[in-house]
Design a protein around this motif. Structure first.
Motif, PDB file in Angstrom:
ATOM      1  N   GLU A   1     -14.664  -0.802   3.415  1.00  0.00           N
ATOM      2  CA  GLU A   1     -13.231  -0.252   3.159  1.00  0.00           C
ATOM      3  C   GLU A   1     -12.821   0.002   1.685  1.00  0.00           C
ATOM      4  OE1 GLU A   1      -9.437   0.860   5.098  1.00  0.00           O
ATOM      5  OE2 GLU A   1     -11.480   0.538   5.723  1.00  0.00           O
ATOM      6  N   ARG A   2     -12.711   1.084   1.090  1.00  0.00           N
ATOM      7  CA  ARG A   2     -12.656   1.185  -0.105  1.00  0.00           C
ATOM      8  C   ARG A   2     -10.888   0.876  -0.385  1.00  0.00           C
ATOM      9  NH1 ARG A   2     -17.342   1.492  -2.555  1.00  0.00           N
ATOM     10  NH2 ARG A   2     -18.782   2.867  -1.080  1.00  0.00           N
TER      11      ARG A   2
ATOM     12  N   VAL B   1      -0.951  -5.197  -7.143  1.00  0.00           N
ATOM     13  CA  VAL B   1      -2.134  -4.529  -6.674  1.00  0.00           C
ATOM     14  C   VAL B   1      -2.907  -5.400  -5.765  1.00  0.00           C
ATOM     15  CG1 VAL B   1      -4.601  -3.443  -7.465  1.00  0.00           C
ATOM     16  CG2 VAL B   1      -2.437  -3.425  -9.042  1.00  0.00           C
ATOM     17  N   ARG B   2      -3.022  -6.493  -5.843  1.00  0.00           N
ATOM     18  CA  ARG B   2      -3.720  -7.515  -4.931  1.00  0.00           C
ATOM     19  C   ARG B   2      -2.794  -7.572  -3.780  1.00  0.00           C
ATOM     20  NH1 ARG B   2      -4.753 -10.410  -9.891  1.00  0.00           N
ATOM     21  NH2 ARG B   2      -2.970 -11.566  -9.567  1.00  0.00           N
ATOM     22  N   HIS B   3      -1.645  -7.486  -3.761  1.00  0.00           N
ATOM     23  CA  HIS B   3      -0.617  -7.502  -2.528  1.00  0.00           C
ATOM     24  C   HIS B   3      -0.903  -6.259  -1.674  1.00  0.00           C
ATOM     25  CE1 HIS B   3       3.075  -7.216  -0.272  1.00  0.00           C
ATOM     26  NE2 HIS B   3       3.298  -8.707  -0.763  1.00  0.00           N
ATOM     27  N   ARG B   4      -1.146  -5.145  -2.315  1.00  0.00           N
ATOM     28  CA  ARG B   4      -1.525  -3.703  -1.656  1.00  0.00           C
ATOM     29  C   ARG B   4      -2.757  -3.831  -0.953  1.00  0.00           C
ATOM     30  NH1 ARG B   4       0.232  -1.014  -5.306  1.00  0.00           N
ATOM     31  NH2 ARG B   4      -1.534  -0.138  -6.407  1.00  0.00           N
ATOM     32  N   GLN B   5      -3.907  -4.453  -2.026  1.00  0.00           N
ATOM     33  CA  GLN B   5      -5.203  -4.506  -1.531  1.00  0.00           C
ATOM     34  C   GLN B   5      -5.226  -5.609  -0.286  1.00  0.00           C
ATOM     35  OE1 GLN B   5      -7.053  -5.715  -5.092  1.00  0.00           O
ATOM     36  NE2 GLN B   5      -7.546  -3.631  -5.800  1.00  0.00           N
ATOM     37  N   LEU B   6      -4.626  -6.627  -0.304  1.00  0.00           N
ATOM     38  CA  LEU B   6      -4.713  -7.476   0.752  1.00  0.00           C
ATOM     39  C   LEU B   6      -3.889  -6.767   2.028  1.00  0.00           C
ATOM     40  CD1 LEU B   6      -4.245 -11.026  -0.743  1.00  0.00           C
ATOM     41  CD2 LEU B   6      -6.175 -10.203   0.406  1.00  0.00           C
ATOM     42  N   GLY B   7      -2.853  -6.223   1.996  1.00  0.00           N
ATOM     43  CA  GLY B   7      -2.355  -5.555   3.190  1.00  0.00           C
ATOM     44  C   GLY B   7      -3.504  -4.525   3.720  1.00  0.00           C
ATOM     45  N   GLU B   8      -4.261  -3.883   2.989  1.00  0.00           N
ATOM     46  CA  GLU B   8      -5.299  -2.977   3.727  1.00  0.00           C
ATOM     47  C   GLU B   8      -6.482  -3.639   4.224  1.00  0.00           C
ATOM     48  OE1 GLU B   8      -4.709   0.453   0.050  1.00  0.00           O
ATOM     49  OE2 GLU B   8      -6.356  -0.983  -0.036  1.00  0.00           O
TER      50      GLU B   8
END
Length: 297
Positions: free
Chosen positions: A123-124, A165-172
């Protein structure tokens, strides 16, 4: 070293950021190997793994090198933007032997397993508001003798100002994990270097335990809650000279998160501890310590 009796009834997970090709990487990888072998994990999530694009030799990938000596299977996911790390090698000259090949050195995540692996998925993840660091999540299914374990490892943006950014990445990542977690088998496991402390918004959001998470009715437990009471679990510790020189405080920034176990108890957390917390013959294996978590088989 664990014995056969110690291993009965448990699945052992290890996660470790192995500090790419920095420092004396040849000496460090020998210590990495020894620590992992002594910990005797069933499944390993690794971050900051180096490998060469189109390797001339199979040993040109740290995950392969470790897996070969451990007798494990392995999978690797490369970042699409390794330039930040390559540039550091150019500027510092830390890896002079690879000076003419630096542009070919990859940076990524890996999974090692003593059991068969299948269903590999990369997953990118979203990039930052500055440069896209090419972060990924590597997901596999581990075919344990007692069932299937969905296993994911990842490494998030590291800048102190990249919490959003990490918040968004962890959501993904959590949405990816939750999809596998609804299948029959063991609760899913997510490991990695989140570059965030437990009380951060992004880690609380990922767990969905202290605040609503990205997937409704889906919770991941921080396995360190089952460690010895009072142990801060400092995976990033200023006792390590590679950490002290960065001028940041000690912290727990690496994680093993586990889905809620059924009432039968399979996949529930039995305990957690750190390894790789000391130098061996003067050699620190990484700038991070590793987390070992035992799950009920």
């Amino acid at each position: 070293m664990s014995t056969a009796n110690d291993a009965a009834g448990r699945v052992r997970i290890l996660t470790w950021n192995v500090w790419w090709r920095f420092g004396d990487w040849r000496a460090r990888r020998e210590v990495l190997l020894d620590v992992i072998r002594d910990a005797d994990p069933d499944v390993v999530g690794l971050q900051e793994v180096w490998g060469f694009a189109d390797p001339a030799d199979p040993e040109d990938n740290l995950a392969w090198w470790l897996a070969d000596r451990l007798g494990y299977r392995w999978e690797f996911s490369a970042s699409s933007a390794p330039h930040r790390w390559q540039n550091r090698l150019r500027l510092t000259g830390e890896d002079a032997d690879a000076a003419d090949r630096i542009a070919d050195i990859e940076f990524g995540n890996a999974v090692l397993s003593r059991h068969p692996l299948r269903d590999k998925h990369i997953e990118r993840l979203s990039g930052g508001h500055r440069d896209d660091e090419g972060r990924t999540a590597l997901q596999v299914t581990v075919d344990l003798p007692t069932g299937s374990l969905p296993f994911t490892t990842t490494h998030l943006n590291s800048a102190p100002y990249d919490s959003a950014v990490r918040h968004r990445q962890l959501g993904e990542v959590v949405r990816l994990v939750a999809g596998e977690g609804r299948r029959p088998g063991y609760p899913p496991v997510l490991t990695g270097d989140f570059n965030a402390v437990p009380e951060s918004d992004e880690v609380r959001y990922a767990c969905g335990y202290l605040t609503p998470g990205p997937v409704r009715d889906f919770v991941l437990l921080d396995a360190w809650r089952f460690a010895e009471p009072g142990d801060p679990g400092l995976t990033w510790n200023r006792r390590n000279p590679f950490v002290a020189r960065v001028h940041q405080p000690s912290a727990r920034i690496d994680y093993v998160l586990v889905g809620l176990a059924p009432f039968s108890g399979e996949g529930s957390v039995l305990g957690a501890h750190l390894v790789g917390t000391e130098p061996v013959d003067g050699i620190w294996p990484s700038d991070h310590a590793a987390i070992v978590v035992d799950l009920r088989a």
